[in-house]
Design a protein around this motif. Structure first.
Motif, PDB file in Angstrom:
ATOM      1  N   THR A   1       3.140  -7.004   2.001  1.00 50.16           N
ATOM      2  CA  THR A   1       3.424  -8.120   3.069  1.00 50.16           C
ATOM      3  C   THR A   1       4.864  -8.251   2.928  1.00 50.16           C
ATOM      4  OG1 THR A   1       3.529  -9.768   1.205  1.00 50.16           O
ATOM      5  CG2 THR A   1       1.485  -9.153   2.378  1.00 50.16           C
ATOM      6  N   GLY A   2       5.423  -9.057   3.781  1.00 52.94           N
ATOM      7  CA  GLY A   2       6.795  -9.154   4.012  1.00 52.94           C
ATOM      8  C   GLY A   2       7.402 -10.080   2.589  1.00 52.94           C
ATOM      9  N   SER A   3       6.440 -10.536   2.154  1.00 53.99           N
ATOM     10  CA  SER A   3       6.771 -11.654   0.986  1.00 53.99           C
ATOM     11  C   SER A   3       6.655 -10.644  -0.404  1.00 53.99           C
ATOM     12  CB  SER A   3       5.851 -12.763   0.583  1.00 53.99           C
ATOM     13  OG  SER A   3       4.548 -12.142   0.579  1.00 53.99           O
ATOM     14  N   GLY A   4       6.222  -9.311  -0.352  1.00 48.74           N
ATOM     15  CA  GLY A   4       6.137  -8.529  -1.348  1.00 48.74           C
ATOM     16  C   GLY A   4       4.906  -8.289  -2.156  1.00 48.74           C
ATOM     17  N   LYS A   5       3.974  -8.944  -1.583  1.00 52.98           N
ATOM     18  CA  LYS A   5       2.698  -8.651  -1.981  1.00 52.98           C
ATOM     19  C   LYS A   5       2.079  -7.463  -1.775  1.00 52.98           C
ATOM     20  CE  LYS A   5      -2.094 -10.403  -2.373  1.00 52.98           C
ATOM     21  NZ  LYS A   5      -3.074 -11.539  -2.105  1.00 52.98           N
ATOM     22  N   THR A   6       1.745  -6.184  -2.853  1.00 51.23           N
ATOM     23  CA  THR A   6       1.353  -5.071  -2.706  1.00 51.23           C
ATOM     24  C   THR A   6      -0.104  -4.778  -2.820  1.00 51.23           C
ATOM     25  OG1 THR A   6       1.784  -4.676  -4.835  1.00 51.23           O
ATOM     26  CG2 THR A   6       3.625  -4.143  -3.099  1.00 51.23           C
TER      27      THR A   6
ATOM     28  N   GLY B   1      -1.295   2.936  -9.873  1.00 52.53           N
ATOM     29  CA  GLY B   1      -0.395   3.508 -11.034  1.00 52.53           C
ATOM     30  C   GLY B   1       0.486   4.655 -10.715  1.00 52.53           C
ATOM     31  N   ARG B   2       0.241   5.255  -9.718  1.00 51.84           N
ATOM     32  CA  ARG B   2       1.026   6.453  -9.205  1.00 51.84           C
ATOM     33  C   ARG B   2       2.044   6.317  -8.240  1.00 51.84           C
ATOM     34  NH1 ARG B   2      -1.512  11.183  -7.556  1.00 51.84           N
ATOM     35  NH2 ARG B   2      -3.212   9.935  -6.645  1.00 51.84           N
ATOM     36  N   PHE B   3       1.575   5.483  -7.268  1.00 52.52           N
ATOM     37  CA  PHE B   3       2.164   5.369  -5.804  1.00 52.52           C
ATOM     38  C   PHE B   3       3.059   4.100  -5.856  1.00 52.52           C
ATOM     39  CE2 PHE B   3       0.149   8.647  -2.862  1.00 52.52           C
ATOM     40  CZ  PHE B   3       0.230   9.578  -3.872  1.00 52.52           C
ATOM     41  N   THR B   4       4.002   3.818  -5.375  1.00 46.85           N
ATOM     42  CA  THR B   4       4.977   2.717  -5.052  1.00 46.85           C
ATOM     43  C   THR B   4       5.515   2.489  -3.731  1.00 46.85           C
ATOM     44  OG1 THR B   4       5.334   2.361  -7.357  1.00 46.85           O
ATOM     45  CG2 THR B   4       6.360   1.109  -6.149  1.00 46.85           C
ATOM     46  N   ILE B   5       5.204   1.429  -3.116  1.00 46.08           N
ATOM     47  CA  ILE B   5       5.568   1.265  -1.696  1.00 46.08           C
ATOM     48  C   ILE B   5       6.624   0.203  -1.954  1.00 46.08           C
ATOM     49  CG2 ILE B   5       3.982  -0.652  -1.531  1.00 46.08           C
ATOM     50  CD1 ILE B   5       3.990   0.091   1.454  1.00 46.08           C
ATOM     51  N   SER B   6       7.863   0.454  -1.138  1.00 47.27           N
ATOM     52  CA  SER B   6       8.876  -0.501  -1.224  1.00 47.27           C
ATOM     53  C   SER B   6       9.719  -0.215   0.250  1.00 47.27           C
ATOM     54  CB  SER B   6      10.190  -0.041  -2.402  1.00 47.27           C
ATOM     55  OG  SER B   6      10.407   1.306  -2.180  1.00 47.27           O
ATOM     56  N   ARG B   7      10.814  -1.139   0.257  1.00 49.37           N
ATOM     57  CA  ARG B   7      11.492  -1.179   1.597  1.00 49.37           C
ATOM     58  C   ARG B   7      13.023  -1.347   1.117  1.00 49.37           C
ATOM     59  NH1 ARG B   7       9.891  -5.928   5.452  1.00 49.37           N
ATOM     60  NH2 ARG B   7       7.822  -5.366   4.755  1.00 49.37           N
ATOM     61  N   ASP B   8      13.836  -0.872   2.025  1.00 53.64           N
ATOM     62  CA  ASP B   8      15.228  -1.388   1.812  1.00 53.64           C
ATOM     63  C   ASP B   8      15.788  -1.831   3.416  1.00 53.64           C
ATOM     64  OD1 ASP B   8      18.162  -1.543   1.906  1.00 53.64           O
ATOM     65  OD2 ASP B   8      18.414  -0.007   0.740  1.00 53.64           O
ATOM     66  N   ASN B   9      15.782  -3.147   3.357  1.00 51.42           N
ATOM     67  CA  ASN B   9      16.028  -3.872   4.596  1.00 51.42           C
ATOM     68  C   ASN B   9      17.545  -3.677   5.273  1.00 51.42           C
ATOM     69  OD1 ASN B   9      13.624  -5.203   4.680  1.00 51.42           O
ATOM     70  ND2 ASN B   9      14.133  -6.922   3.797  1.00 51.42           N
ATOM     71  N   ALA B  10      18.347  -3.465   4.292  1.00 48.37           N
ATOM     72  CA  ALA B  10      19.767  -3.146   4.850  1.00 48.37           C
ATOM     73  C   ALA B  10      19.858  -1.620   5.429  1.00 48.37           C
ATOM     74  CB  ALA B  10      20.667  -3.095   3.564  1.00 48.37           C
ATOM     75  N   LYS B  11      19.057  -0.916   5.108  1.00 48.10           N
ATOM     76  CA  LYS B  11      18.921   0.384   5.525  1.00 48.10           C
ATOM     77  C   LYS B  11      17.765   0.544   6.551  1.00 48.10           C
ATOM     78  CE  LYS B  11      20.818   2.635   1.694  1.00 48.10           C
ATOM     79  NZ  LYS B  11      20.708   3.778   0.793  1.00 48.10           N
ATOM     80  N   ASN B  12      17.127  -0.513   7.162  1.00 55.52           N
ATOM     81  CA  ASN B  12      15.841  -0.466   7.819  1.00 55.52           C
ATOM     82  C   ASN B  12      15.044   0.868   7.580  1.00 55.52           C
ATOM     83  OD1 ASN B  12      16.800  -2.528   9.355  1.00 55.52           O
ATOM     84  ND2 ASN B  12      16.371  -1.547  11.429  1.00 55.52           N
ATOM     85  N   THR B  13      14.608   1.118   6.372  1.00 56.01           N
ATOM     86  CA  THR B  13      14.089   2.135   5.515  1.00 56.01           C
ATOM     87  C   THR B  13      12.831   1.766   4.796  1.00 56.01           C
ATOM     88  OG1 THR B  13      15.909   3.304   5.884  1.00 56.01           O
ATOM     89  CG2 THR B  13      14.159   4.299   4.506  1.00 56.01           C
ATOM     90  N   LEU B  14      11.529   2.319   5.062  1.00 61.73           N
ATOM     91  CA  LEU B  14      10.506   2.308   3.893  1.00 61.73           C
ATOM     92  C   LEU B  14      10.377   3.529   3.179  1.00 61.73           C
ATOM     93  CD1 LEU B  14       7.818   1.187   6.770  1.00 61.73           C
ATOM     94  CD2 LEU B  14       9.552  -0.352   5.643  1.00 61.73           C
ATOM     95  N   TYR B  15       9.690   3.219   1.968  1.00 59.88           N
ATOM     96  CA  TYR B  15       9.714   4.064   0.962  1.00 59.88           C
ATOM     97  C   TYR B  15       8.340   4.415   0.420  1.00 59.88           C
ATOM     98  CZ  TYR B  15      14.730   3.988   1.009  1.00 59.88           C
ATOM     99  OH  TYR B  15      16.048   3.973   1.291  1.00 59.88           O
ATOM    100  N   LEU B  16       7.892   5.570  -0.036  1.00 62.22           N
ATOM    101  CA  LEU B  16       6.813   5.335  -0.708  1.00 62.22           C
ATOM    102  C   LEU B  16       6.958   6.499  -1.791  1.00 62.22           C
ATOM    103  CD1 LEU B  16       3.668   4.765  -0.873  1.00 62.22           C
ATOM    104  CD2 LEU B  16       3.031   7.013   0.231  1.00 62.22           C
ATOM    105  N   GLN B  17       7.038   6.004  -3.174  1.00 58.71           N
ATOM    106  CA  GLN B  17       7.242   6.878  -4.322  1.00 58.71           C
ATOM    107  C   GLN B  17       6.020   7.505  -4.868  1.00 58.71           C
ATOM    108  OE1 GLN B  17      10.264   7.999  -5.699  1.00 58.71           O
ATOM    109  NE2 GLN B  17       9.059   9.014  -7.123  1.00 58.71           N
ATOM    110  N   MET B  18       5.842   8.798  -4.973  1.00 57.03           N
ATOM    111  CA  MET B  18       4.617   9.326  -5.347  1.00 57.03           C
ATOM    112  C   MET B  18       4.689  10.124  -6.583  1.00 57.03           C
ATOM    113  SD  MET B  18       3.178  10.439  -1.431  1.00 57.03           S
ATOM    114  CE  MET B  18       4.367  11.860  -1.422  1.00 57.03           C
TER     115      MET B  18
END
Length: 110
Positions: A51-56, A64-81
């Motif tokens: 969510t926009g407030s950071g709830k995942t 435990g293996r994947f992590t979702i995140s974003r960088d608003n300054a770069k307009n980029t979403l990430y998925l660390q696997m």
């Protein structure tokens, strides 16, 4: 609005990848984001959401293996696997504010 996913590739089991999703034509704010995947011959499934407030929320298969995140300054979403498994092989899609991006293929060999 365009969402362009990248970072997919061929890796061996146990290795890691980081998927990126660059957004254009939209200003990042506090909207929800998500990553989906579609394994070969199977329907698309939700992998992770935030969510926009950071709830995942994560699919049980990736907790435990994947992590979702974003960088608003770069307009980029990430998925660390991390600790990838052959069952993670799929086309991965990013989703943001009602838009689904182009997919990127992840192939995990055993």
């Amino acid at each position: 609005v365009q969402l362009q996913a990248s970072g997919g590739g061929l890796v061996q089991a146990g290795e890691s990848l980081r998927l990126s999703c660059a957004a254009s034509g939209i200003i990042f704010s506090l909207n929800n984001e998500a990553w989906y995947r579609q394994p070969p011959g199977k329907p698309r499934e939700l992998v992770a959401a935030s969510t926009g407030s950071g709830k995942t929320n994560y699919a049980d298969s990736v907790k435990g293996r994947f992590t979702i995140s974003r960088d608003n300054a770069k307009n980029t979403l990430y998925l660390q696997m991390n600790s990838l498994k052959p069952d993670d092989t799929a086309i991965y899609y990013c989703w943001y504010a009602g838009f689904l991006g182009q997919g990127t293929l992840v192939t995990v060999s055993s």
